[in-house]
Design a protein around this motif. Structure first.
Motif, PDB file in Angstrom:
ATOM      1  N   UNK A   1     -19.574  26.238-106.103  1.00  0.00           N
ATOM      2  CA  UNK A   1     -19.032  27.549-105.751  1.00  0.00           C
ATOM      3  C   UNK A   1     -18.398  28.214-106.964  1.00  0.00           C
ATOM      4  N   UNK A   2     -17.819  27.417-107.872  1.00  0.00           N
ATOM      5  CA  UNK A   2     -17.251  27.961-109.107  1.00  0.00           C
ATOM      6  C   UNK A   2     -18.328  28.250-110.147  1.00  0.00           C
ATOM      7  N   UNK A   3     -19.395  27.448-110.139  1.00  0.00           N
ATOM      8  CA  UNK A   3     -20.444  27.603-111.146  1.00  0.00           C
ATOM      9  C   UNK A   3     -21.346  28.809-110.877  1.00  0.00           C
ATOM     10  N   UNK A   4     -21.645  29.073-109.605  1.00  0.00           N
ATOM     11  CA  UNK A   4     -22.633  30.107-109.300  1.00  0.00           C
ATOM     12  C   UNK A   4     -22.238  31.509-109.771  1.00  0.00           C
ATOM     13  N   UNK A   5     -20.967  31.936-109.653  1.00  0.00           N
ATOM     14  CA  UNK A   5     -20.620  33.256-110.206  1.00  0.00           C
ATOM     15  C   UNK A   5     -20.844  33.341-111.713  1.00  0.00           C
ATOM     16  N   UNK A   6     -20.708  32.214-112.419  1.00  0.00           N
ATOM     17  CA  UNK A   6     -20.973  32.214-113.851  1.00  0.00           C
ATOM     18  C   UNK A   6     -22.467  32.372-114.119  1.00  0.00           C
ATOM     19  N   UNK A   7     -23.277  31.736-113.271  1.00  0.00           N
ATOM     20  CA  UNK A   7     -24.725  31.919-113.376  1.00  0.00           C
ATOM     21  C   UNK A   7     -25.099  33.368-113.102  1.00  0.00           C
TER      22      UNK A   7
ATOM     23  N   UNK B   1     -13.125  19.182-114.393  1.00  0.00           N
ATOM     24  CA  UNK B   1     -13.173  20.345-115.279  1.00  0.00           C
ATOM     25  C   UNK B   1     -14.588  20.902-115.322  1.00  0.00           C
ATOM     26  N   UNK B   2     -14.666  22.185-115.665  1.00  0.00           N
ATOM     27  CA  UNK B   2     -15.928  22.893-115.825  1.00  0.00           C
ATOM     28  C   UNK B   2     -16.047  23.345-117.266  1.00  0.00           C
TER      29      UNK B   2
END
Length: 399
Positions: free
Chosen positions: A64-70, A43-44
């Motif tokens: 890859x999922x975290x970077x768009x949130x950053x 989970x994130x």
């Protein structure tokens, strides 16, 4: 460019944490963590409340999922990525620009930190693939302690074990000890980095350190993070022959003994209840004898370590508490300092008990050397070291 942005990445064996930091600014702009990677429960979660299922994701998929949130929090391009790396051995004495040589060096040190360095490398490789145009730096937990003299870092073992196999004391939590000792010098009116300090980083993992003018002179952790203080689930120092004793008397093999010392000991083992100091303090107040014993052993062993580290310093300008327990447990500070009266250290009870959570402050009694509570900020230290190194790099290396 001023107020540059740095992404700090901490890759664990089953998790990856990110923190977006702005130069010369306290606190993170954005933080997120992906946990339980490579399982169906991955989970994130983010500092702004997002929860997302990442079932089956590995480190690359998680990043890859975290970077768009950053990206949503960027008002300018990233200037650097700073990676926490646990073990740099003797090879890395400061932060380094990540290249093939540095990756090989981190891999070569993996036997010294088999749970940490491979995980750190996984995060590095994922970030290099996803952020190929951004300079990336490795900041090592052990690097700060490379200033220790041989009489502090050598074990009394045959020389070949050190010369050939690197068996020596390395120390950890270096970014934390560096950060809080620098902050203490400013709080006490000294030039940043100046002074003779005893530091206590107390969380689930714990270590103490003697710092002189910004250099580590000695520390409690050793070849691995198991040596030294009582910790949440780690034993800290035990008789070196305990392994043989348990093998002979109980028939335990090495993995069973390692699990005992790393996962079943410390505050948890002593109390039979919990490794969480908050729970133990409440249980102590309710009369739980195991909790009382665990806290007393924890504080006594910490005080004994700090008193021993004092011999590495020419004087003591102050004692610093940091980490989740050090910052928030007035009881731990009070019981520890009570054992250090022989060194002239005395707490002011009101200052100690009334210090607001999460704030830096001085809590010593009149006439005592400084006693400070300083919230650590390892991500800021990693960001600062990454930017400082970035400023020294030739433009050709940044292409």
């Amino acid at each position: 460019m001023t107020n540059r942005l740095v992404l700090v990445i901490n890759g664990g064996s089953s998790s990856i944490k990110v923190a977006l930091r702005r130069e010369n600014t306290a606190g993170a702009i954005f933080e997120a963590i992906a946990e339980r990677l490579n399982t169906a429960q991955a989970r994130l979660s983010t500092s702004d409340g997002l929860e997302q299922d990442l079932s089956g994701a590995d480190h690359l998929a998680a990043l890859d999922a975290l970077l768009p949130l950053v990206d949503r929090h960027l008002d300018q391009p990233l200037s650097a990525v700073g990676h926490r790396v646990v073990h740099g051995g003797e090879r890395f004495t400061s932060a380094r620009l990540i290249d093939d040589e540095v990756i090989a060096g981190i891999q070569a040190n993996a036997p010294l930190a088999p749970l940490h360095n491979p995980a750190n490398l996984t995060g590095i490789r994922a970030a290099l693939k996803l952020l190929p145009g951004t300079p990336q730096f490795a900041v090592f937990d052990t690097a700060f302690h490379q200033s220790m003299p041989p009489h502090a870092f050598r074990y009394a073992l045959p020389d070949e074990l050190y010369a050939v196999h690197g068996v020596r004391r390395y120390g950890f939590h270096g970014t934390s000890h560096k950060y809080v000792s620098d902050e203490a010098s400013v709080l006490c009116g000294k030039e940043r980095g100046a002074g003779a300090w005893l530091t206590a980083h107390l969380g689930n993992g714990c270590s103490s350190c003697a710092v002189l003018d910004g250099r580590s002179m000695d520390t409690s952790m050793g070849l691995t993070p198991l040596e030294g203080l009582v910790m949440g689930t780690r034993s800290g120092d035990v008789d070196p022959n305990l392994h043989a004793h348990l093998a002979r008397t109980l028939g335990w093999d090495l993995p069973r003994i390692e699990h005992l010392l790393n996962r079943e000991s410390g505050l948890l083992g002593l109390s039979g209840l919990s490794n969480d100091m908050r729970e133990l303090e409440q249980a102590r107040a309710d009369g739980h004898s195991g909790a009382q014993l665990a806290i007393e052993v924890f504080c006594y062993r910490l005080a004994r370590s700090l008193a021993g580290l004092a011999v590495a310093l020419p004087r003591i300008d102050g004692l610093i508490f940091t980490g989740g327990i050090g910052e928030n447990s007035a009881l731990t500070r009070a019981l520890t300092v009570k054992h250090l009266a022989v060194m002239g250290l005395r707490l002011d009870p009101d200052s100690n008990s009334l210090l607001p959570r999460g704030e830096a402050g001085r809590v010593e009694a009149q006439g005592s050397p400084a006693i400070l509570v300083i919230p650590t900020d390892e991500e800021r230290q990693i960001a600062d070291e990454s930017l400082a190194l970035l400023d020294t790099q030739p433009r050709s290396q940044m292409a």
